[in-house]
Design a protein around this motif. Structure first.
Motif: not given
Length: 354
Positions: A99-122
């Motif tokens: 559950k924490y792994a998915i929380k991390s991934f979905t929050e990071a994806t939201a940040a990527l989608k909103a241009d708050l980060i430039d790239v994502l490494v999972t």
């Protein structure tokens, strides 16, 4: 322009904390030179990181933050997504950790989608323990395809070896009915566009592997090549895409035919990933091609059997970071060329010293 000047914000999802994800992240950024390439922001919590750091005797310095705008260049930033204590138990398959792994991934994806980060490494997840009522995807790629723009394709990359998939996490019994002319056209065009824009290959050469043994032997071993694959390849080639095939998969890699192409498109998961991991395991990268945002990951899993023992090799994770940065840079250059082709090209030529 170099990576340091761009100050690329690199988002990292923590993956399964009972696996080797935390270890390979810490080992990667223990080398301070990595911090000159990007500003890492790990979506997790600083307490588990401190625990892993202590167990491994790692020297990397962690900078805990509560908001993305607090990220500091030159630091290993850990965004505290939760406040509660999470117990790490190396090598254990734990649905709570999932559950924490998915929380991390979905929050990071939201940040990527909103241009708050430039790239994502999972970092690696366990596909079994992430499943619940809120997340019913077989892995990262399907969720990213849902959340981002474009047509996601799993593309395994190691230097000049690139293997894409027509179908990825599909049961083998369902593969043949999934492979339609429409799917082949869509995936080939996605791969062709990716090779041009993300890898700066002007005229990509693509090989397509056959579905059946010996590519069907002219219909003796299956009809898919004759009815669907062959005419679709001919159609795409006629439209100017340099695609060849279908090739018999059993001899394609052993005969080194793959070296003649910029990318290979396999019909199903193991047809592509078995030769890839045989040729490039430990240095390969899983790149989600075809989307408007950039995501990469190492080519291995959680490796529960060695978690917490200090044995994990960070090479693939490091390569995933390099590829994410390179694709980000290539896309930026291509966007500038499209926007101002003559001015940009003139600047490019006049700045070079011959």
């Amino acid at each position: 322009m170099n990576h340091q000047e761009e100050n690329i914000k690199l988002g990292i999802s923590i993956g399964d904390m009972n696996g080797i994800g935390s270890e390979i992240i810490l080992k990667t950024f223990e080398d301070n030179r990595m911090l000159e390439l990007c500003t890492p922001i790990i979506f997790a919590n600083s307490k588990p990181f401190s625990f892993v750091k202590k167990i491994l005797g790692n020297n990397a310095a962690i900078h805990g933050i509560d908001h993305l705008e607090q990220a500091v260049k030159g630091k290993i930033n850990v965004l505290n997504l939760w406040k509660e204590t999470v117990n790490v138990s190396f090598g254990t398959n734990d649905p709570l950790i999932g559950k924490y792994a998915i929380k991390s991934f979905t929050e990071a994806t939201a940040a990527l989608k909103a241009d708050l980060i430039d790239v994502l490494v999972t970092a690696p997840i366990n596909k079994y323990n992430i499943q619940d009522e809120d997340f019913k995807h077989p892995g990262h790629t399907d969720y990213l395809n849902q959340e981002l723009e474009g047509d996601a394709m799993m593309l395994m990359v190691s230097d000049s070896l690139r293997i894409g998939l027509l179908t990825d996490h599909v049961p083998l019994k369902d593969v043949a009915k999934e492979i339609t002319a429409e799917l082949i056209i869509r995936k080939v065009k996605t791969l062709n566009k990716c090779l041009k824009e993300d890898f700066n290959i002007l005229k990509p050469r693509i090989a397509l592997l056959g579905l059946n043994p010996h590519s069907g032997d002219n219909g003796v071993i299956g009809q898919e090549e004759l009815k669907t694959i062959n005419p679709t390849v001919k159609k795409l080639f006629g439209e100017g895409i340099l695609i060849t095939g279908p090739f018999a998969a059993d001899s394609f890699f052993g005969s080194n035919q793959y070296e003649k192409f910029d990318a290979i498109l396999a019909c199903y998961h193991d047809q592509g990933l078995t030769p890839f991991k045989t040729l490039a395991f430990g240095t390969g990268v899983n790149y989600t091609a075809g989307l408007n945002k950039i995501r990469t990951s190492p080519d291995h899993g959680t490796a529960y059997e060695i978690a917490g023992k200090g044995l994990a090799d960070p090479s693939s994770f490091r390569e995933a970071i390099y590829l994410a940065i390179d694709v980000f840079k290539n896309r930026k250059i291509n966007a500038e060329l499209i926007k101002e082709p003559l001015v940009t090209r003139q600047k490019d030529f006049t700045s070079k010293k011959y």
